[in-house]
Design a protein around this motif. Structure first.
Motif, mmCIF file in Angstrom:
data_model
loop_
_atom_site.group_PDB
_atom_site.id
_atom_site.type_symbol
_atom_site.label_atom_id
_atom_site.label_comp_id
_atom_site.label_asym_id
_atom_site.label_seq_id
_atom_site.Cartn_x
_atom_site.Cartn_y
_atom_site.Cartn_z
ATOM 1 N N PRO A 137 -0.848 -8.203 -2.687
ATOM 2 C CA PRO A 137 -0.877 -6.765 -2.361
ATOM 3 C C PRO A 137 -2.264 -6.150 -2.520
ATOM 4 O O PRO A 137 -2.687 -5.330 -1.696
ATOM 5 N N LEU A 138 -2.974 -6.553 -3.574
ATOM 6 C CA LEU A 138 -4.334 -6.050 -3.775
ATOM 7 C C LEU A 138 -5.245 -6.474 -2.635
ATOM 8 O O LEU A 138 -6.035 -5.675 -2.107
ATOM 9 N N LEU A 142 -6.967 -3.914 0.050
ATOM 10 C CA LEU A 142 -8.426 -3.872 0.070
ATOM 11 C C LEU A 142 -8.960 -4.235 1.450
ATOM 12 O O LEU A 142 -9.893 -3.582 1.956
ATOM 13 N N ALA A 143 -8.385 -5.264 2.068
ATOM 14 C CA ALA A 143 -8.829 -5.668 3.404
ATOM 15 C C ALA A 143 -8.651 -4.527 4.404
ATOM 16 O O ALA A 143 -9.524 -4.276 5.248
ATOM 17 N N ALA A 144 -7.538 -3.811 4.302
ATOM 18 C CA ALA A 144 -7.300 -2.678 5.203
ATOM 19 C C ALA A 144 -8.342 -1.584 4.990
ATOM 20 O O ALA A 144 -8.855 -0.991 5.947
ATOM 21 N N ARG A 155 -5.282 4.812 1.986
ATOM 22 C CA ARG A 155 -3.851 4.820 1.639
ATOM 23 C C ARG A 155 -3.320 3.400 1.495
ATOM 24 O O ARG A 155 -2.514 3.115 0.600
ATOM 25 N N TRP A 156 -3.747 2.511 2.378
ATOM 26 C CA TRP A 156 -3.333 1.111 2.258
ATOM 27 C C TRP A 156 -3.814 0.518 0.931
ATOM 28 O O TRP A 156 -3.093 -0.221 0.270
ATOM 29 N N ASN A 157 -5.034 0.825 0.569
ATOM 30 C CA ASN A 157 -5.582 0.315 -0.683
ATOM 31 C C ASN A 157 -4.793 0.836 -1.882
ATOM 32 O O ASN A 157 -4.464 0.077 -2.809
#
Length: 336
Positions: A137-138, A142-144, A155-157
């Protein structure tokens, strides 16, 4: 936890706290560096294998020292990177530093959070040192954030951080459920353990390993949350209690005894006397075993000035072949 998890945790925190004030890649690099910093103590050689084990996660993982370090590093970030004010960099740096030992606390190894006031190695033991449930999930969040470079990416992060935190909390709840069942199973089998260890099998929180220490024996069992049986079966093993008087004067053995919270076994190979930490690995293969003394033909015990670590011939293929079906609730005996 493993280095990758610390890198992505620190990076995600850096991005989340600095927001759109700082380029995401800069915030990520700073956060990753701060969260990795405490583990640089692995490059310090303390003179022997036992010292290297018990002094890892010591002063470098102290909440006190890291709290003092945070504003100094934040001052560097505010001047070197800029974009956000000192207070925001202080928050980002402090969280990146302090979440490292707090996440390590969830593993079984032992983290000396209260140095320099106490050298007690605290551990919850509800997470394996590598767990995709925390890391993925991290990594995805982070990639997003790095790809989108927008409020949506932020928000994804934040979602990745929240999911990882929820998984950590879940691991503690699952551990308590298994511990309750383990104690009930022990009573039903006539066992009255002095110590109980419940820790996950590798890479997951579905399958749990239970170790009971009672007098001169320890008992090992496994429990999947998908098991149909309401009882954990325990196998019994000799703990080597007869060797305890021989190793009582040996300082290295006493250090492992303290560090392992009493989850250890003693053994002899020829003239070599060994102590093994029962928390990491499973019977008969353990990560941390140490030759700490020699006993000559006359029975005299000579502590070794430099104890050394002995490895186990772990068959990763057999272990992984057993792990997945056992996680899913198949009542398979562990590989021996």
């Amino acid at each position: 936890m493993d280095s990758l998890t610390h890198v992505v945790l620190g990076a995600a925190i850096g991005v989340a706290v600095t927001g759109r004030r700082v380029a995401p890649w800069k915030a990520a690099l700073w956060g990753a560096a701060c969260n990795t910093l405490p583990d640089l103590d692995v490059f310090i050689d303390h003179g022997d294998a036992v010292s290297n084990m018990v002094l890892h996660r010591g002063h470098s993982h102290s909440l006190f020292w890291l709290t003092l370090l945070a504003p100094l590093l934040a001052l560097v970030a505010s001047r070197l990177i800029g974009g956000a004010g000192f207070k925001r960099w202080w928050l980002a740096t402090g969280l990146a530093l302090l979440t490292h030992p707090l996440l390590d606390l969830m593993t079984v190894y032992g983290t000396q959070l209260l140095q320099p006031f106490s050298d007690h190695p605290y551990s919850v033991g509800s997470l394996f040192i590598i767990d995709p449930g925390v890391t993925l999930p991290l990594l995805a969040g982070l990639a997003a954030a790095l790809w989108l470079r927008s409020a949506r990416g932020q928000r994804w992060n934040a979602t990745g951080l929240a999911l990882a935190a929820a998984y950590v909390a879940w691991s503690a709840v699952a551990q308590q459920q298994v511990q309750s069942l383990a104690l009930a199973s022990a009573r039903s089998q006539g066992l009255a353990p002095q110590r109980v260890l419940v820790t996950p099998a590798p890479l997951n929180t579905l399958l749990w390993r239970v170790v009971l220490v009672q007098d001169g024996h320890y008992h090992e069992g496994f429990r999947s949350l998908l098991d149909r049986s309401e009882r954990i079966h325990f196998e019994s093993f000799d703990r080597g209690a007869a060797l305890a008087p021989l190793l009582r004067p040996v300082e290295a053995a006493q250090r492992i005894r303290h560090f392992s919270h009493g989850f250890y076994k003693l053994s002899r190979t020829g003239e070599e006397l060994l102590i093994t930490d029962l928390r990491m690995g499973q019977e008969p293969n353990y990560v941390f075993g140490f030759v700490v003394a020699h006993q000559d033909a006359n029975g005299h015990v000579r502590p070794l000035p430099r104890p050394w670590q002995v490895g186990s011939n772990i068959d990763a293929g057999r272990g992984l072949a057993w792990l997945l079906p056992r996680m899913l609730g198949r009542p398979l005996p562990p590989p021996r």
